[in-house]
Design a protein around this motif. Structure first.
Motif, short mmCIF file in Angstrom:
data_model
loop_
_atom_site.label_atom_id
_atom_site.label_comp_id
_atom_site.label_asym_id
_atom_site.label_seq_id
_atom_site.Cartn_x
_atom_site.Cartn_y
_atom_site.Cartn_z
N PRO A 186 0.81 -1.23 0.00
CA PRO A 186 0.00 0.00 0.00
C PRO A 186 0.84 1.27 0.00
N PHE A 187 1.92 1.27 0.78
CA PHE A 187 2.80 2.44 0.80
C PHE A 187 3.48 2.64 -0.55
N VAL A 188 4.01 1.57 -1.13
CA VAL A 188 4.73 1.67 -2.40
C VAL A 188 3.79 2.10 -3.52
N HIS A 189 2.58 1.55 -3.53
CA HIS A 189 1.63 1.90 -4.58
C HIS A 189 1.21 3.36 -4.48
N SER A 190 0.95 3.84 -3.28
CA SER A 190 0.53 5.24 -3.14
C SER A 190 1.67 6.20 -3.44
N LEU A 191 2.91 5.80 -3.16
CA LEU A 191 4.06 6.66 -3.44
C LEU A 191 4.32 6.76 -4.94
N THR A 192 4.25 5.64 -5.64
CA THR A 192 4.60 5.59 -7.07
C THR A 192 3.40 5.63 -7.99
N ARG A 193 2.20 5.45 -7.44
CA ARG A 193 0.96 5.32 -8.21
C ARG A 193 1.04 4.17 -9.21
N GLY A 194 1.84 3.18 -8.87
CA GLY A 194 1.91 1.98 -9.70
C GLY A 194 2.84 2.08 -10.89
N HIS A 195 3.68 3.11 -10.95
CA HIS A 195 4.66 3.20 -12.04
C HIS A 195 5.65 2.04 -11.89
N PRO A 196 5.76 1.15 -12.89
CA PRO A 196 6.52 -0.10 -12.70
C PRO A 196 7.97 0.10 -12.27
N TRP A 197 8.69 0.99 -12.95
CA TRP A 197 10.09 1.22 -12.56
C TRP A 197 10.15 1.75 -11.13
N GLY A 198 9.27 2.68 -10.81
CA GLY A 198 9.23 3.23 -9.46
C GLY A 198 8.93 2.16 -8.42
N VAL A 199 8.00 1.28 -8.73
CA VAL A 199 7.64 0.20 -7.79
C VAL A 199 8.86 -0.65 -7.48
N HIS A 200 9.56 -1.09 -8.52
CA HIS A 200 10.71 -1.97 -8.29
C HIS A 200 11.84 -1.24 -7.57
N LYS A 201 12.08 0.03 -7.91
CA LYS A 201 13.16 0.76 -7.26
C LYS A 201 12.85 1.04 -5.79
N VAL A 202 11.60 1.33 -5.48
CA VAL A 202 11.25 1.57 -4.07
C VAL A 202 11.40 0.28 -3.27
N PHE A 203 10.99 -0.85 -3.85
CA PHE A 203 11.19 -2.12 -3.15
C PHE A 203 12.69 -2.40 -2.97
N GLN A 204 13.50 -2.06 -3.96
CA GLN A 204 14.95 -2.24 -3.81
C GLN A 204 15.50 -1.34 -2.71
N ALA A 205 14.98 -0.12 -2.62
CA ALA A 205 15.41 0.77 -1.54
C ALA A 205 15.00 0.20 -0.18
N CYS A 206 13.80 -0.38 -0.12
CA CYS A 206 13.36 -1.02 1.13
C CYS A 206 14.28 -2.18 1.49
N ALA A 207 14.71 -2.93 0.48
CA ALA A 207 15.64 -4.03 0.73
C ALA A 207 16.97 -3.50 1.26
N ALA A 208 17.41 -2.36 0.72
CA ALA A 208 18.65 -1.76 1.21
C ALA A 208 18.51 -1.28 2.65
N LEU A 209 17.28 -0.99 3.06
CA LEU A 209 17.02 -0.60 4.45
C LEU A 209 16.77 -1.81 5.35
N ASN A 210 17.05 -2.99 4.82
CA ASN A 210 16.98 -4.22 5.60
C ASN A 210 15.56 -4.68 5.88
N ALA A 211 14.66 -4.42 4.94
CA ALA A 211 13.27 -4.82 5.15
C ALA A 211 13.09 -6.32 5.19
N GLY A 212 14.03 -7.06 4.61
CA GLY A 212 13.89 -8.52 4.62
C GLY A 212 14.09 -9.13 5.99
N LYS A 213 14.73 -8.39 6.92
CA LYS A 213 15.03 -8.94 8.24
C LYS A 213 14.24 -8.30 9.36
N ARG A 214 13.68 -7.15 9.11
CA ARG A 214 12.93 -6.48 10.17
C ARG A 214 11.85 -5.61 9.54
#
Length: 750
Positions: free
Chosen positions: A455-483
């Motif tokens: 929901p956060f990623v979709h509202s931030l990017t409005r579903g723009h595909p490149w934006g969606v993937h890059k925001v998820f990659q940024a979340c991964a860089a912030l260690n979202a996979g572990k916490r």
């Protein structure tokens, strides 16, 4: 012929005896056809059995790359698979292309499939339009990968940005012919393009002459030389260099082998090929019957004429030769799939010439004799397929873009009617991803995430595909996979540098998505983006005239539901405004919005327009907006009031990244004041209770409208409570106000 160790041979029961079959096989192999059709009845599979779960799966060897197909290749079945053909390898999608299912399914299952009892053809050229990062190239890569893993799916892909902008469409057709003829599909064989090869020899070679007899002799000599290229010869290097140039693709020995040697196996075949070419080009150039090689002479003269009309005519004729050769390949044998051509970046000049020629050539052919499916991509809507289709009309850029059907309607738009009256070119607009598609993508990045980020990623990017993937990659860089990421983590997502990038996401995105494609000064574009819509921008900044057209041509404008004007895509605008707020531009944020407010006009009732309140709120001045909303509550109906409230509170923010959303809320509510200024309360609200409710709602929704301010949508509950309080005070508008409150209870946000 590859080693047959471990292979299996399948043949239908109708084959009477193995002796007949062996004779057919030997004849086909000696003639150079290899694995493919045997009299239209028997097919050869080279397979390796693999245990996959509990099912019996087989994997076909990909003879194009000489390497096995991926482990998730297709199931080999004696019955009818999804391709509708017995024995075809079925490619399974372990990772389907999220959000593009309808488009891919239409192309793969409807356009490319050729049922044996009802061959399909005549499909239009499909052009996919979208801004940078909308997934155009991903669609082509996905279809290309499916085709590589299929034993009977001929395809070719060309990135048109590799070619010189001055090149003509025939150069692209030459690359397609080379790619298609250099591959060999196990259940399909090879494709050959003799008519096109002769045409390229005439166009590129030094064989044009005013004497038809000399022309025939020169061409026959070249073709005979091409026939011997696959044999050991002392002058093979010289012949290779000469004929590669004649065929239009210098330096490619394989080109001659495919377009020349494989089409010519004997002396009489050389003369037959010459006669076939002269007949075809005579008809294409509308020469009298039995005019001999005069048509080839005319083709050479056409090639030497540099004017645009002659070159366009040449492109069309060679495209028709390409299609005629392709149709001839489909007249016999096992042909379960139409041929797929993928053209990336067709917005380039050479891409536009190619699309125009292909569309005209396909329109000139009978649908049943046209087995070519073309899928092109473009990020520039100026010369969209809509314009190609409707000659003489050029609607304004925003209308042209918005009116294009979206890719989820591909099945209805692409499919031709029973009478074959479909358009030679159809355009589709790649829509933004839905929340469900974003959630599917999240499951690939974080399959065990306890706190959904979609929901956060979709509202931030409005579903723009490149934006969606890059925001998820940024979340991964912030260690979202572990916490679970905190509210503060999500606010910093645009300040985060993704793996492999040289800049933080917020800085990278602006240049990648738009700024690098414009010749304008960066600050000019950033200031222009501050306006609520493009009309207000050009009114406030006359120097930006024409910028909305440039941005609209790159598919970055959407239509505002309220005003009907064009507005920037929300994801791109958020990126540009953030860059404007952070870079210390010449014009400060507050001065910029003061200038925009000054250019807003009075409404018909004499009160200040919504634009003024929008600009004031962007600078943190809330009281005037609260007063206007409180006064209009007694004047307009509930629906209109909600629209005004939403428009004003959609103003951009530039709040600091530290602190929580509750801290922001408390500080802003205090800035409005504990009670309204004297004389600003309407008769229906003498004690200011409604004013207080609207003040809290205005602050809450202003924060709520920016995902970086309220990542967890915590302000939604306060907005819902405010709507219920207003519903209690407005019996007439109560039903609509309660419905709006419920939408915030569901934590919905665009």
């Amino acid at each position: 012929m590859p080693e047959w160790d471990g292979s299996r041979l399948f043949r239908p029961p109708a084959l009477d005896n193995f002796v007949t079959f062996s004779a057919q096989l030997r004849h086909r192999l000696e003639c150079g056809f290899g694995n493919g059709d045997l009299g239209g009845r028997t097919r050869i599979f080279r397979v390796r059995c693999l245990p996959v779960r509990s099912s019996a799966y087989c994997r076909a060897t990909d003879l194009r790359s000489r390497e096995p197909a991926p482990e998730n290749g297709g199931r080999l079945s004696g019955g009818r698979g999804r391709t509708g053909v017995e024995g075809c390898v079925r490619t399974e999608d372990d990772h389907p292309l999220c959000g593009r299912d309808a488009l891919v399914r239409t192309i793969w299952e409807t356009s490319l499939d050729r049922p044996r009892n009802r061959p399909s053809g005549g499909w239009p050229v499909v052009a996919l339009y979208g801004p940078r990062g909308s997934g155009k190239t991903a669609v082509l890569e996905h279809l290309a990968e499916k085709s590589r893993n299929h034993a009977a799916q001929p395809f070719a892909r060309v990135d048109l940005t590799r070619l010189d902008d001055r090149a003509w469409g025939s150069r692209v057709i030459g690359e397609l012919a080379y790619d298609l003829s250099s591959a060999k599909w196990p259940q399909f064989g090879r494709l050959k393009f003799p008519r096109f090869a002769v045409g390229r020899m005439i166009v590129e070679g030094d064989v044009a002459t005013d004497s038809p007899g000399d022309t025939q002799i020169a061409i026959e000599k070249l073709l005979k030389q091409a026939r011997n290229l696959d044999r050991t010869s002392n002058d093979v290097e010289t012949l290779t260099s000469q004929l590669a140039k004649l065929l239009g693709l210098p330096g490619l020995l394989g080109l001659v082998g495919m377009l020349g040697a494989r089409a010519i196996r004997s002396g009489p075949a050389v003369r037959l090929l010459f006669q076939t070419a002269t007949k075809f080009y005579g008809e294409a150039l509308q020469k009298p019957p039995n005019s001999g090689s005069a048509a080839l002479v005319a083709l050479g003269r056409l090639a030497r004429n540099p004017d645009e009309d002659s070159q366009s005519r040449l492109d069309l004729v060679l495209c028709e030769a390409f299609l005629a050769d392709l149709a001839a390949n489909y007249e016999r044998g096992f042909r379960p799939r139409n041929c797929l051509v993928l053209l990336d970046n067709a917005h380039s000049p050479v891409g536009q010439r190619t699309l125009t020629a292909l569309a005209a050539a396909k329109a000139n052919r009978a649908p049943e004799s046209d087995p070519l499916v073309v899928l092109a991509t473009s990020r520039d809507v100026r010369d969209s397929a809509q314009v190609l289709l409707r000659r003489g009309t050029r609607p304004e850029v925003l209308t042209r873009w918005i009116e294009l059907p979206t890719d989820d309607t591909a099945g209805d738009v692409i499919r031709r009617g029973p009478a074959g009256t479909g358009a030679p070119v159809v355009a589709l607009r790649l829509a933004d991803l839905t929340l469900d598609s974003v959630a599917d993508i999240e499951n690939r990045y974080f399959p065990d995430n306890a706190r959904p980020l979609a929901p956060f990623v979709h509202s931030l990017t409005r579903g723009h595909p490149w934006g969606v993937h890059k925001v998820f990659q940024a979340c991964a860089a912030l260690n979202a996979g572990k916490r679970a990421l905190s509210e503060g983590d999500l606010r910093r997502v645009l300040d985060t540098q993704c793996r492999g990038d040289s800049l933080a996401l917020g800085e990278l995105a602006g240049g990648h998505l738009l700024l690098n494609d414009l010749s304008r000064d960066v600050e000019e574009v950033l200031v222009w983006s501050a306006a609520r819509d493009v009309v207000a921008a050009e009114s406030a900044f006359p120097g930006s005239a024409g910028l909305q057209t440039e941005v609209g041509e790159l598919c970055w404008l959407v239509r505002s539901p309220a005003a009907g004007h064009g507005v920037l895509h929300p994801w791109l605008r958020r990126i540009l405004l953030r860059r404007l707020a952070n870079r210390g531009a010449t014009t400060s944020w507050n001065d910029l919005y003061a200038k925009l407010a000054a250019h807003s006009s009075l409404s018909s009732t004499g009160t200040m327009s919504l634009d003024v309140r929008y600009c004031e709120l962007a600078t943190g001045v809330l009281a005037p907006a609260v007063a206007d909303l409180n006064a209009s509550f007694d004047v307009v109906d509930a629906e209109s009031w909600i629209e005004q409230f939403d428009e004003i509170t959609a103003a951009p923010t530039r709040l600091p990244a530290d602190g929580s959303v509750h801290d922001y809320y408390s500080r802003l509510v205090r800035s409005v004041g504990p009670k309204p200024p004297p004389g600003e309360l309407p008769p229906a609200d003498p004690y200011g209770e409604r004013w207080t409710t609207i003040a809290g709602m205005t602050v809450a929704r202003w924060l709520w409208s920016d995902p970086l301010c309220d990542p967890a949508v915590t302000m939604g509950r306060l907005i819902a409570l405010g709507y219920r309080d207003l519903a209690r005070r407005s019996p007439e508008g109560q039903p609509r106000l309660i419905v709006e409150a419920e939408s915030y209870d569901r934590r919905l946000r665009p």
